[in-house]
Design a protein around this motif. Sequence first.
Motif, PDB file in Angstrom:
ATOM      1  N   TYR A   1      12.314  13.838   3.533  1.00  0.00           N
ATOM      2  CA  TYR A   1      12.812  13.633   2.094  1.00  0.00           C
ATOM      3  C   TYR A   1      14.173  12.364   2.007  1.00  0.00           C
ATOM      4  CZ  TYR A   1      10.912  17.704   0.120  1.00  0.00           C
ATOM      5  OH  TYR A   1      10.080  18.729  -0.428  1.00  0.00           O
ATOM      6  N   HIS A   2      14.838  12.475   3.396  1.00  0.00           N
ATOM      7  CA  HIS A   2      16.032  11.613   3.169  1.00  0.00           C
ATOM      8  C   HIS A   2      15.932  10.719   4.486  1.00  0.00           C
ATOM      9  CE1 HIS A   2      17.358  14.685   0.470  1.00  0.00           C
ATOM     10  NE2 HIS A   2      16.912  15.678   1.435  1.00  0.00           N
ATOM     11  N   PRO A   3      15.004   9.866   4.629  1.00  0.00           N
ATOM     12  CA  PRO A   3      15.142   8.861   5.769  1.00  0.00           C
ATOM     13  C   PRO A   3      16.183   7.916   5.711  1.00  0.00           C
ATOM     14  CG  PRO A   3      13.024   8.583   4.691  1.00  0.00           C
ATOM     15  CD  PRO A   3      13.715   9.583   3.826  1.00  0.00           C
ATOM     16  N   GLY A   4      16.941   7.888   4.147  1.00  0.00           N
ATOM     17  CA  GLY A   4      17.874   6.760   4.159  1.00  0.00           C
ATOM     18  C   GLY A   4      19.025   7.493   4.916  1.00  0.00           C
ATOM     19  N   MET A   5      19.146   8.470   5.399  1.00  0.00           N
ATOM     20  CA  MET A   5      20.375   9.296   6.188  1.00  0.00           C
ATOM     21  C   MET A   5      20.467   8.652   7.591  1.00  0.00           C
ATOM     22  SD  MET A   5      20.478  12.901   4.655  1.00  0.00           S
ATOM     23  CE  MET A   5      21.984  13.384   5.918  1.00  0.00           C
TER      24      MET A   5
ATOM     25  N   ASN B   1       0.734  -1.189   0.065  1.00  0.00           N
ATOM     26  CA  ASN B   1      -0.081   0.027   0.163  1.00  0.00           C
ATOM     27  C   ASN B   1       0.905   1.294   0.163  1.00  0.00           C
ATOM     28  OD1 ASN B   1       0.921  -0.456   2.597  1.00  0.00           O
ATOM     29  ND2 ASN B   1      -0.714   0.534   3.596  1.00  0.00           N
ATOM     30  N   LYS B   2       2.252   1.202   0.288  1.00  0.00           N
ATOM     31  CA  LYS B   2       2.956   2.235   0.198  1.00  0.00           C
ATOM     32  C   LYS B   2       3.991   1.870  -0.726  1.00  0.00           C
ATOM     33  CE  LYS B   2       2.129   3.034   5.098  1.00  0.00           C
ATOM     34  NZ  LYS B   2       2.909   2.815   6.172  1.00  0.00           N
ATOM     35  N   GLU B   3       4.847   2.907  -1.214  1.00  0.00           N
ATOM     36  CA  GLU B   3       6.136   2.847  -1.965  1.00  0.00           C
ATOM     37  C   GLU B   3       7.134   2.054  -1.255  1.00  0.00           C
ATOM     38  OE1 GLU B   3       8.434   5.862  -4.760  1.00  0.00           O
ATOM     39  OE2 GLU B   3       6.620   6.476  -3.995  1.00  0.00           O
ATOM     40  N   LEU B   4       7.931   1.367  -2.133  1.00  0.00           N
ATOM     41  CA  LEU B   4       8.973   0.318  -1.417  1.00  0.00           C
ATOM     42  C   LEU B   4      10.225   1.232  -1.525  1.00  0.00           C
ATOM     43  CD1 LEU B   4       8.094  -3.049  -3.210  1.00  0.00           C
ATOM     44  CD2 LEU B   4       7.807  -2.388  -0.621  1.00  0.00           C
ATOM     45  N   TRP B   5      10.683   1.370  -0.629  1.00  0.00           N
ATOM     46  CA  TRP B   5      11.967   1.858  -0.373  1.00  0.00           C
ATOM     47  C   TRP B   5      13.291   0.768   0.079  1.00  0.00           C
ATOM     48  CZ3 TRP B   5      13.236   7.049  -1.984  1.00  0.00           C
ATOM     49  CH2 TRP B   5      12.020   7.762  -2.215  1.00  0.00           C
ATOM     50  N   PHE B   6      14.344   1.109  -0.789  1.00  0.00           N
ATOM     51  CA  PHE B   6      15.564   0.372  -0.482  1.00  0.00           C
ATOM     52  C   PHE B   6      16.980   0.797   0.336  1.00  0.00           C
ATOM     53  CE2 PHE B   6      13.268  -0.918  -3.990  1.00  0.00           C
ATOM     54  CZ  PHE B   6      13.068  -2.559  -3.567  1.00  0.00           C
ATOM     55  N   ASP B   7      16.499   2.001   0.850  1.00  0.00           N
ATOM     56  CA  ASP B   7      17.462   2.631   1.717  1.00  0.00           C
ATOM     57  C   ASP B   7      17.930   2.098   2.761  1.00  0.00           C
ATOM     58  OD1 ASP B   7      17.210   4.879   0.116  1.00  0.00           O
ATOM     59  OD2 ASP B   7      15.824   6.310   1.523  1.00  0.00           O
ATOM     60  N   HIS B   8      17.215   1.062   3.352  1.00  0.00           N
ATOM     61  CA  HIS B   8      17.577   0.510   4.566  1.00  0.00           C
ATOM     62  C   HIS B   8      17.637  -1.172   4.187  1.00  0.00           C
ATOM     63  CE1 HIS B   8      17.865   3.947   7.394  1.00  0.00           C
ATOM     64  NE2 HIS B   8      16.718   4.411   6.717  1.00  0.00           N
ATOM     65  N   VAL B   9      17.856  -1.604   3.269  1.00  0.00           N
ATOM     66  CA  VAL B   9      17.961  -2.847   3.159  1.00  0.00           C
ATOM     67  C   VAL B   9      19.473  -3.257   3.801  1.00  0.00           C
ATOM     68  CG1 VAL B   9      18.620  -4.762   1.529  1.00  0.00           C
ATOM     69  CG2 VAL B   9      16.944  -3.004   0.594  1.00  0.00           C
ATOM     70  N   GLN B  10      19.281  -4.393   4.539  1.00  0.00           N
ATOM     71  CA  GLN B  10      20.430  -4.531   5.524  1.00  0.00           C
ATOM     72  C   GLN B  10      21.146  -5.740   5.106  1.00  0.00           C
ATOM     73  OE1 GLN B  10      21.331  -3.148   8.916  1.00  0.00           O
ATOM     74  NE2 GLN B  10      20.329  -1.470   7.543  1.00  0.00           N
ATOM     75  N   THR B  11      20.145  -6.910   4.580  1.00  0.00           N
ATOM     76  CA  THR B  11      20.847  -8.130   4.288  1.00  0.00           C
ATOM     77  C   THR B  11      20.311  -8.435   2.759  1.00  0.00           C
ATOM     78  OG1 THR B  11      20.683  -8.552   6.554  1.00  0.00           O
ATOM     79  CG2 THR B  11      21.430 -10.326   5.163  1.00  0.00           C
ATOM     80  N   ILE B  12      21.030  -9.040   1.960  1.00  0.00           N
ATOM     81  CA  ILE B  12      20.643  -9.739   0.957  1.00  0.00           C
ATOM     82  C   ILE B  12      21.015 -11.215   0.988  1.00  0.00           C
ATOM     83  CG2 ILE B  12      21.008  -9.997  -1.739  1.00  0.00           C
ATOM     84  CD1 ILE B  12      21.396  -7.052  -1.838  1.00  0.00           C
TER      85      ILE B  12
END
Lengths: 412, 560
Positions: free
Chosen positions: B373-377, A126-137
Amino acid sequence: MTDMGGLIRNRIFKRWTGCILILILSICLSGCWDRRELQERHFVLAVAIDKADEGLGAERGKDVDRVEDFVQPHGSKLYRLSFQILQLTPSNNSEGAGRGNTSTSVISTTGESMLEMIWDLQGQSNKELWFDHVQTIIISDAAAKQGGLQPILDFYHRNEEIRWLTKVVITDGEARDLLDYKPPSGEASGLFIANSLRMYAKSQHVPGWHTDLGDISTSKDNRRRVLLPRIEMADDVVKLGGMAIFKNEKFVGYVDEYATQGGKLMGGLERSAVITFQCPEHSGSILAFELFSHTTKIKPHVEGEKIYYTLDINIRGNMAEMQCRLQHDTIKDQDIHKLEQLVANVVKENILYSFRIFQDLKVDASFFGPKLEIYEPQVWERVKDHWDDEVFPKTSLIISVNVVIEGVGAHQ
Amino acid sequence: MKKIKCIQKLSKHLPEASLEMSKKKLAQLQLITTQSTEFSEEIGQIIAQLRSVAAPSSEPFIFTSELQENEQLLRVVFRDCSDIEFRIFDAAGKKALLVYLKGMADTSNLERNVLKPLMSYTAQETENTASLLHLLTDMKLVAENVLGAASVTILASAKAAIDAVMTGNALLMIDGLAEVASIAVIKYVKREISAPYNEYALQGSDEAFNEAIMDNIALIRRRTRDTNLKVHIMKIGERTNTAIAVLYVANLVKPGLVEEVERRIGLIKKDKLLDSASIDQYLVDHPWSPFPQTQMTERPDKMLAALYEGRVGIIVDGTPVEILVPCTYNVLMQAPDDYTMAPIIASLIRFSRNAAAFLAVYLPAIYVAVVSYHPGMLPTTMAISIAELRSRTPFPSFLEAIMMEILLELIQEAIIRLPAKLTGAASMIGAFIIGNTVVQAGLINPLLVVVIATTAISSYSMPSYNFSMALRWTRVPMLILASMLGLYGVILGVLAITIHLCSLRSFGESYLGGMFNVDLLADWKDSVVRLPAKLLTRRPKEFGAQDQIRIGDNDGQPRS
């Protein structure tokens, strides 16, 4: 007078219009198009990649597969991509916010292109997927064996949201199962795995050196071997230990914990390790030496066609455990030297074990080749094309270990 | 018939009594009245013209030797001023007049030193009377021989005499003399010297300026025995004629600075001057900037220290807060306590003060930018916990931050405006609203409360209230930039504010630029850090003092 006033007004007007124009332009050029509040994003904490026909829980209904699937015009369904997504549970008591219990959910789909699968997975969110916080592959070895690392990891190398320090692990089971795993600490399993991998310095069985996503990418680009830490799961037990070796992005084989430790000792990468050996005088009693620090020096030597290496290791540490009733008094000099000798032999044995395994796998895991390139560039030019397959397995290693036991003393 | 005859018109017998006739007569009478008024006005104008021909254009009139005349003229000037006292008395047979403002002159002093010596000769006829009569022929002799007051000035100009009365002096006039004596007996109600209200120092002096300009100058003078400390008093304000003193140390101040300050003060065109802050707005180069370009202080010790660094002080009558120029970011960041504490502690406090100034402007903006804007930080665990906190609140972070800012401003304003006894209640309500209820109601997340509270506390820690107001002002545009452009906007704002601060000039000194000027690097000894007093041997280069070395051979000698 009126003309002057008009002129001044005109100038002020021009200046203000200029300011406002710059402001509007800067907003239009950059703008708020990427404004997405923290709570309006779906953070992907871990990615699992399986073979398409893996990752199916026993209890899953038939319809589930059909729903998860999508019509793909080109190629075949090679991979199953699963995401562990952070679910926000607002804590009702004001102080209980944060780390305690993180609730996550897992979504997955099958396909061939990673990006296509990600865009399809958006349909389950229901929300956009973000990969900023991918910890492990997490990669299952079946998927890795299928087409090598390149098709699996290329997307993650290119994507700017995924970080350089993302951990990559390999499992011999199904990767998706690890996403469903609930660690006792309550945190998400992606975080759990990444955090336990960060403590590689504390465990000689975990290869932690140069195994992050960014390091893998540079190794891949330099056409060097890639090492991935291995993770195993059975029921509720998850454990890191050993590693998988890839050469030219192809899976070569697993290496056990003992060889991993030997590889780390060879490279001078251990920050602390335990070296155990039998007491020579009391069979059945174990002594344990705790390593504090060590330095290594590898030097290649060429004699005609024969290439051999000398490896000097200096180890400092102390005796952490002696189960043989104070027979080895660490006050007397000759006793200490005797112990140091024993440790040195064990280390030598360990390194030779790993070296032979690497030779058998035809993988130069500890970069002996580059050393030759530095010391003997002409020789390297001659052998570099068939280094891994023919030359490296025939090289030999002469090891000299110097152990210093610190912290001597005895109970009286 | 007889009866009918009786009621015949009176006009038949007396034609003068007819209605028309009487109307005509009335009109004639009215005409004469108006004409006579006009005549009298004309005569009055002619008299005024005749007078002003005698008096110079700047003077309302000139004194004559007729006391009666002088009194009349003064009474015209002071008409409807019921607090003016005209005291007529007899001095050795001659008529004398004392004029003073009742509330502003010390009457007992007048009685002792003016009335008594002059009148005593009248009471008993002694041989002295003759000599007195001789003395009374010249005001100068009177001042030198009879009057016991400490300060007596002989005036001939009417304007100066009126000014003297209005400042609280008494005017003595003697029949037959065209000169008047102004006797300094100023005494009016004023506040005692008290502790500073806003610039409290833990280990410093507790004396602060008050409203009277002479007391304020005395507070400075008392702290130094230096004749090089000069005081130049000017009068500004067309109607109020307020005294403004410019203070400087003659052999230290940067050449040209005093002249510039006096020129700018001289250019002030204003009817009234009630406070130093309104002067301040005439002195600065950039009146639209939110940042204070003059330093305000209520501490005499602070002003004296500044004077000895080559700066100029401006004391305005009627205000306890006085002005120091030039003013830079550095001097606004210095507090009197910095010099009483151990240098190493003072340096740390200086550092945290600078950090607080940064936080006070940018922290909410950075929060909004990062969250939206930048929660990745953020580190993952922190991102998770913030996201969980934020998931309960319905508003976007910008709206949340603006709501909190408004709430904070309201509480601050309420606490300042309320009577002292109610401020406790106001802050209690504020604390409850912010600390508990708003968070519990799910309107605002607790982290933002932490951010806004940190910001508020940071801005309170500024030594200068005006500067902290400026920080409060800049916070809002920064928030808007952050909410529209993210960190890019924050950086744009940082650039804009830094450029603005570097281009601000206070009497020629760059506001922030001095901090980053390689030539002025030596000034860091008392700006970024505070070195031990032994090492502070040189004055700040920034203000261009003529003598850079505080103590030594060169002291007092202008630089060649």
